[in-house]
Design an enzyme around this catalytic site. Sequence first.
Site, mmCIF file in Angstrom:
data_model
loop_
_atom_site.group_PDB
_atom_site.id
_atom_site.type_symbol
_atom_site.label_atom_id
_atom_site.label_comp_id
_atom_site.label_asym_id
_atom_site.label_seq_id
_atom_site.Cartn_x
_atom_site.Cartn_y
_atom_site.Cartn_z
ATOM 1 N N LYS A 165 10.338 8.566 1.506
ATOM 2 C CA LYS A 165 9.301 9.084 1.105
ATOM 3 C C LYS A 165 9.449 9.807 0.549
ATOM 4 C CE LYS A 165 5.190 6.827 2.851
ATOM 5 N NZ LYS A 165 5.145 5.289 3.136
ATOM 6 N N GLU A 193 -3.735 12.157 0.646
ATOM 7 C CA GLU A 193 -4.470 11.244 1.394
ATOM 8 C C GLU A 193 -3.416 10.609 1.729
ATOM 9 O OE1 GLU A 193 -4.706 9.857 -2.440
ATOM 10 O OE2 GLU A 193 -2.660 8.638 -1.620
ATOM 11 N N SER A 203 13.793 0.647 3.908
ATOM 12 C CA SER A 203 13.350 1.913 3.634
ATOM 13 C C SER A 203 12.935 2.833 4.471
ATOM 14 C CB SER A 203 11.847 1.125 2.920
ATOM 15 O OG SER A 203 11.174 0.371 4.215
HETATM 16 C C1 LIG Z 1 6.192 3.871 3.211
HETATM 17 C C2 LIG Z 1 6.536 3.299 3.765
HETATM 18 C C3 LIG Z 1 7.004 1.630 3.013
HETATM 19 C C4 LIG Z 1 5.805 1.218 1.787
HETATM 20 O O1 LIG Z 1 5.931 1.933 0.610
HETATM 21 P P1 LIG Z 1 6.735 1.491 -0.546
HETATM 22 O O2 LIG Z 1 5.710 2.481 -1.004
HETATM 23 O O3 LIG Z 1 5.644 0.260 -1.198
HETATM 24 O O4 LIG Z 1 7.929 2.384 -0.564
HETATM 25 C C5 LIG Z 1 8.248 0.816 2.923
HETATM 26 N N1 LIG Z 1 8.961 1.441 4.457
HETATM 27 C C6 LIG Z 1 8.164 2.791 4.984
HETATM 28 C C7 LIG Z 1 9.373 3.060 6.484
HETATM 29 C C8 LIG Z 1 7.258 3.495 4.978
HETATM 30 O O5 LIG Z 1 7.625 4.712 5.188
#
Ligand SMILES: *Cc1c(COP(=O)(O)O)cnc(C)c1O
Length: 403
Positions: free
Chosen positions: A106, A128, A389
């Site tokens: 993020k 938000e 992610s």
């Molecule tokens: C917010 C988040 C996601 C989901 O968001 P995407 O926009 O689909 O990437 C996925 N993994 C983590 C660790 C997150 O914090």
Amino acid sequence: MGELTSPSGPAHPVARHGMGDPGATGRFGEYGGRYVPESLVPACAEVEAAFRDAWADPDFRGRLKTLLTVYAGRPTPLTPAWRLSEELGVTLLLKREDLAHTGSHKINNVIGQALLARRMGRRRLLAETGAGQHGVATATAGALLGLETTVFMGARDIERQALNVLRMEVLGAEVVPVASGSRTLKDACNEAMRHWVSSAADSYYCIGSVMGPHPYPWMVREFQRVIGEEARGQCAAGLPSGVPDHVVACVGGGSNAAGTFAGFVDTTARLVGVEAEGGAAATFGRAGVLHGFRSMVLQDDDGQVAEAHSIAAGLDYPGIGPEHAHLRDIARAEYAVVDDEEVVEALHRLARTEGILPALESAHALAWVLRAVRTGEIKPGSTVMVTLSGRGDKDLPTLKEAR
Ligand SMILES: *Cc1c(COP(=O)(O)O)cnc(C)c1O
């Protein structure tokens, strides 16, 4: 939401094939667009013009690259999962967004948007948040760049996510409770948009995924493209074939997946987005309009937006980014669904074999890989790249409950 407008016309030719610029209409095939009240059209147009200008400016790109390097910890490594690869009989590579500052991808997006806000002369970020992850990231970028940060959050979510509320406040952000509707993310979205209408001259609306009215889905994908481009180079240097056979990422709104796919869309790699069973808009949704854009949306029989549920708070969203809906339509990417049980199992497996505790969101991508190896959908000897992610420290209380 008042009167809705959306530009029509054919999709930009590049957007149809290669994750390029969706043009002035912001269309990805039949999805995307700008479905906002008339009063918000100028604000969206201003963000679009500013982003086009910034993205073409080497100075802006240079500043962003510097911050991503010296602050956010990029490039993130591409780690071979040595022991798990051996167990599975494939070559599994992990793109380590869990090692980026604040523990997920993020940060790539919020630093980009906060720099843009500064360039536009804004002094405040609006955002938000549902579980608080995007709110924490925005508060971080606000502190870094000296911008005030106001985060709208459903009153129910505030109760459930006390630690993230505290985190935002320690970072200097103001958290505004939203007491309307179901008092969750969807209500916080509406409130943030309403607030933006009345304060667009000094506030910048920072969206957390590849969603919202044009230019956000495109802009957020461009800010996350760094994941895919780095990974492409790292694969080229480390793999005999140069490109993995399968590229896999989890999909909430779809920003880490979009950034990942952007680096491989012009290759032979199979692209797979993995959704949570309770938030699988690409699989169980229908075309509809949500928060300023047209995409695949989970709806009930009356066409009302349905509530999403997932063990991973970041995947708890009833829509997907419009470009994913398009990539699915043209069959350039596939979307799969895994359930909570498989996800928890995948998390434990990676933790034990590699010493990496992934976020529950990221464990969705891994859960699909484990299943596809088992069913033979991924052939022995294949190379598979998974975008991790985020890190799973935030999920320990959930894991404890699940035991
Ligand atoms: C917010 C988040 C996601 C989901 O968001 P995407 O926009 O689909 O990437 C996925 N993994 C983590 C660790 C997150 O914090």
